[in-house]
Structure formats: C-alpha cells, structure tokens
Design an enzyme around this catalytic site. Structure first.
Site, PDB file in Angstrom:
ATOM      1  N   GLY A  69       0.807  -1.222   0.000  1.00  0.00           N
ATOM      2  CA  GLY A  69       0.000   0.000   0.000  1.00  0.00           C
ATOM      3  C   GLY A  69       0.837   1.268   0.000  1.00  0.00           C
ATOM      4  N   THR A  70       1.885   1.282   0.794  1.00  0.00           N
ATOM      5  CA  THR A  70       2.695   2.499   0.913  1.00  0.00           C
ATOM      6  C   THR A  70       3.317   2.863  -0.432  1.00  0.00           C
ATOM      7  OG1 THR A  70       3.141   1.983   3.223  1.00  0.00           O
ATOM      8  CG2 THR A  70       4.645   3.531   2.158  1.00  0.00           C
ATOM      9  N   GLN A 174      -7.739  -0.715   2.865  1.00  0.00           N
ATOM     10  CA  GLN A 174      -8.587  -1.394   3.856  1.00  0.00           C
ATOM     11  C   GLN A 174      -9.851  -1.978   3.225  1.00  0.00           C
ATOM     12  OE1 GLN A 174      -8.076  -2.033   7.087  1.00  0.00           O
ATOM     13  NE2 GLN A 174      -6.135  -0.929   7.278  1.00  0.00           N
ATOM     14  N   SER A 194      -3.250  -3.534  -0.854  1.00  0.00           N
ATOM     15  CA  SER A 194      -2.154  -4.200  -0.147  1.00  0.00           C
ATOM     16  C   SER A 194      -2.586  -5.603   0.279  1.00  0.00           C
ATOM     17  CB  SER A 194      -1.796  -3.370   1.090  1.00  0.00           C
ATOM     18  OG  SER A 194      -0.858  -4.052   1.873  1.00  0.00           O
ATOM     19  N   ALA A 195      -1.779  -6.607  -0.080  1.00  0.00           N
ATOM     20  CA  ALA A 195      -2.188  -8.001   0.117  1.00  0.00           C
ATOM     21  C   ALA A 195      -2.346  -8.405   1.584  1.00  0.00           C
ATOM     22  CB  ALA A 195      -1.180  -8.922  -0.566  1.00  0.00           C
ATOM     23  N   THR A 232      12.718  -7.156  -9.925  1.00  0.00           N
ATOM     24  CA  THR A 232      12.260  -8.524 -10.176  1.00  0.00           C
ATOM     25  C   THR A 232      11.000  -8.800  -9.356  1.00  0.00           C
ATOM     26  OG1 THR A 232      14.532  -9.151 -10.562  1.00  0.00           O
ATOM     27  CG2 THR A 232      12.983 -10.951 -10.138  1.00  0.00           C
ATOM     28  N   CYS A 319       0.188   7.481  24.612  1.00  0.00           N
ATOM     29  CA  CYS A 319       0.581   8.329  25.742  1.00  0.00           C
ATOM     30  C   CYS A 319       2.094   8.476  25.761  1.00  0.00           C
ATOM     31  CB  CYS A 319       0.169   7.693  27.063  1.00  0.00           C
ATOM     32  SG  CYS A 319      -1.581   7.356  27.143  1.00  0.00           S
TER      33      CYS A 319
HETATM   34  N1  PLP Z   1      -3.221   2.816   3.477  1.00  0.00           N
HETATM   35  C1  PLP Z   1      -4.040   2.377   4.448  1.00  0.00           C
HETATM   36  C2  PLP Z   1      -5.447   2.890   4.534  1.00  0.00           C
HETATM   37  C3  PLP Z   1      -3.571   1.442   5.372  1.00  0.00           C
HETATM   38  O1  PLP Z   1      -4.388   0.997   6.345  1.00  0.00           O
HETATM   39  C4  PLP Z   1      -2.237   0.963   5.253  1.00  0.00           C
HETATM   40  C5  PLP Z   1      -1.686   0.017   6.248  1.00  0.00           C
HETATM   41  O2  PLP Z   1      -2.055   0.020   7.392  1.00  0.00           O
HETATM   42  C6  PLP Z   1      -1.433   1.451   4.207  1.00  0.00           C
HETATM   43  C7  PLP Z   1      -1.971   2.371   3.342  1.00  0.00           C
HETATM   44  C8  PLP Z   1      -0.040   0.970   4.016  1.00  0.00           C
HETATM   45  O3  PLP Z   1      -0.034  -0.320   3.436  1.00  0.00           O
HETATM   46  P1  PLP Z   1       1.248  -1.278   3.528  1.00  0.00           P
HETATM   47  O4  PLP Z   1       1.342  -1.753   4.933  1.00  0.00           O
HETATM   48  O5  PLP Z   1       0.966  -2.380   2.559  1.00  0.00           O
HETATM   49  O6  PLP Z   1       2.426  -0.465   3.092  1.00  0.00           O
END
Ligand code: PLP
Length: 370
Positions: A69-70, A174, A194-195, A232, A319
């Site tokens: 995802g990132t 999500q 994201s898998a 790759t 906290c």
């Molecule tokens: N975007 C959302 C909404 C997420 O919840 C997350 C992970 O928690 C990410 C992006 C990042 O995904 P990844 O962990 O595959 O990099």
C-alpha cells in the site's frame, strides 16, 4: 491468544500459502528470462494479474504489482511531480502513506489541501467541489478509513474531480477484499491495494491505473511491469495475493454477515456491562471494524491490560510521559474530550468467533469496571 487487529494485518490464508510455495522452491525462475525454466513463473504472473483484475472489474493490463500500500500510494501521489498542474487535494484522515507523501511534496513547494471531514469521518463531495480550482492535478481520498472504518462516497467524489478534469486516486488498502470494489463503476483513475490486509503476504500489493492514464514511475530500473515499476517480481507473493483476494471476494457476503454479527454481539455485551462509550465512524463502515471511545478511560492503558490477557487490539491514541497524543483521525472527527483518550479499535476477521467477541468485551469491562 485472541487476535482482533485485522486492520493492522491479517493471517496468511492457508490456500494462498500452498499456492505460493512452488515459486519459492521449485519454479523459482526469473520471469524476465527467455528459457523454459522461467515459463511457469511468467505464466503465474499472468494468471495472477487476470485474477486480481477480475476481482475489481479492471483489465489485466491495468494492474501494476508493487511492494504494498505504501508504495502504491507514493507512486500515485508523487506522480504530480511530473505534471504541469500539481496541486493535490486529499483529506485529513488519510493513512500516513498518503499524508507523509503529501508532506514530502510540500517540502518541494507543491501545494496540498487537506479536506476536513464530518464527525462520522465522511468527506463531503460538496466540500471537495468547493476546493477544486484550476491548479489541482490530483485528488486522493481513501475508500475506507483504517481507524474508524468509514466508507467514503468515492463515486460522487470522483465525479466532482472529473467534472473539473482532475485525476482521482483512492487508497483502497482497507477496502479491497472486504467490500465490493468495481473500478469501472466507481470511475476512478488509480487505486492502491495491499495483500496483507486481505490474507495475502506482507510486502505485496498493487496499483490499478486506468488505461489511458499516463503516470511517471516512482521506481526506475529494469523493464518489469511495462517499464512502470522496476524490480524482479515477487512471484510467490503475487500468487498468494491473487489466491487470497479471489477467496475473500468469493466469500465476501458470508464474511460480512459473520462480521456484522460479531460487531452486534460485542457491542451488546459492552452495553450489558454498563460501559459508557461512543461508537466512532459512519453506519456505512467496513465489516468487523469497531472503533469506540470509552468515557474517562485511557486507550493505551486498555491496550496493555488486554495484551497481558493475550488479546490484541489497537488504540486511537498514544501516551507519552506528559500527555496523550490523539490520532489525527480521532482529532479530525472531534470526539468529545472526556471520551477521546479512551479510544480503541477492534477489527474482527474471518477467523474470529462469537466467544472471542464476548471475551474481549468482558476483558474491557473487567479493566474499566475495576
Ligand atoms: N493505506 C491504508 C489505509 C492502510 O491501512 C495501510 C496500512 O495500514 C497502508 C496504506 C499501508 O499499506 P502497507 O502496509 O501495505 O504499506
């Protein structure tokens, strides 16, 4: 142990694990090589692309494999660096993969607007419309929020962006595998997934890019992914991702029923225990997501006390030695102060049981009432 933090990550599906194994130990060839030994890997890559595309109503050539995802989010957001109009609109409640990619753009003097949300965490299409000026290059709004589970009106938001000729990206990390996603019906230009959020492997994901949309790569190198994403391919991870996504999509309705039942059982138990709490987010939320703020409680303390009982949940605050830092999402939806610090997130998954839902509620009741 009770694991109820499925928004953080999920367990690898057993069939996905079986499906990926050959590509680690026997058919381990590099799909870019021309010889016969690389053919099974090449075929597996092709099959996975078709399967994933079918699950979100995309075309196979619109799926680009990434490390998760990132990376998908960064690729979409940072693509504006190569556009004439480069202003970005996003929301205040995005994941840090979006927010910090936007902060990076700001260090390069690229303007970013962070839209406010309603107290249910909804981005109002009218708010977006009011902010669309002729400098905007990209709008990025998440499909569903990772903390409070709110599902955004993506189709309406996308229509507002397109009416001004602006590209639309959605972080669906999500949502994919949990709620129906049809990229054609939504009309969006890009989507991140994201898998490991849908029982695939960590470190694998994809970016959907609608045919005809031109983006600049984030990662340069070899010719993989039509020269768009070099490196790759993680064949085993990609095969696991396709297997897990197909399985999740096939059982989606059943999962939704099951998870909604767990939500009801959990909340009813909290009510019986007399816990004073607010449920955060919209009624239209991700199945299995329960984000609650408990009056005069400390979310982080609760998390640690539950951890001692072998229960894994998450919190909406952290906290330090001086004060409590509320998450940006809890701040954006204006949870009343006497509740906000007591925010916790329980995210049930396919394997959770009714007994576990009751046990978590009882453990919370035990900490709060004593
Ligand atoms: N975007 C959302 C909404 C997420 O919840 C997350 C992970 O928690 C990410 C992006 C990042 O995904 P990844 O962990 O595959 O990099």
């Amino acid at each position: 142990m009770i694991y109820a933090d499925n928004a953080a990550t999920t367990k690898l599906d057993a069939d996905a694990f079986e499906a990926m194994k050959p590509y680690l130990v026997s058919a381990f060839g590099n799909p870019s090589q021309p010889y016969f030994f690389a053919k099974p890997a090449k075929k597996a890559l092709k099959r996975a692309r078709v399967t994933i595309a079918e699950c979100i109503d995309a075309e196979p050539e619109e799926i680009y494999f990434t490390s998760g995802g990132t990376e998908s989010d960064n690729t979409a957001i940072k693509s504006v660096l190569y556009r004439e109009k480069n202003k970005v609109i996003t929301s205040q409640i995005e994941h840090h993969a979006i927010l910090n990619a936007c902060r990076s753009l700001e260090t390069l003097h690229i303007p970013v607007e962070y839209l406010s949300v309603t107290n249910k965490g909804i981005v109002d299409p009218k708010t977006l419309e009011a902010h669309l000026d002729d400098q905007i290059g990209l709008v990025s709004i998440m499909t569903a929020n990772n903390e409070i589970g709110t599902i955004e009106p993506i189709n309406a938001l996308c229509q507002k962006a397109h009416a001004k000729g602006v590209l639309f990206h959605t972080d669906a990390v999500q949502a994919v595998g949990h709620i129906p996603i049809d990229v054609k019906a939504l009309g969006i230009d890009m989507l991140s997934a994201s898998a490991h959020k849908f029982n695939g492997m960590k470190g694998t994901g994809f970016l959907y890019i609608k045919n005809g949309v031109q983006l600049h790569p984030l990662i340069d190198g070899g010719a993989q992914e039509k020269h768009f994403r070099a490196g790759t391919e993680n064949i085993a991870g990609i095969v696991a991702m396709a297997t897990a996504l197909k399985k999740n999509c096939d059982r989606m309705e059943e999962a939704e029923q099951k998870l909604k039942t767990l939500e009801t059982i959990f909340c009813q138990r909290l009510n019986v225990l007399g816990i004073d709490y607010i449920r955060n987010g919209s009624d239209n939320h991700l199945p299995g997501n329960i984000n609650i703020s408990i009056k005069n409680a400390e979310g982080e303390m609760l998390l640690h006390r539950l951890d001692l009982k072998g229960i894994c949940i998450s919190t909406g605050s952290a906290c330090d030695s001086v004060n409590t830092q509320l998450s940006h999402v809890i701040r954006a939806i204006n949870v009343p102060k006497e509740y906000a610090e007591g925010t916790i997130r329980i995210t049930f998954g396919w394997e959770n049981t009714e007994e576990e839902a009751i046990a978590i509620a009882d453990a919370i009741g035990n900490v709060i009432n004593h």
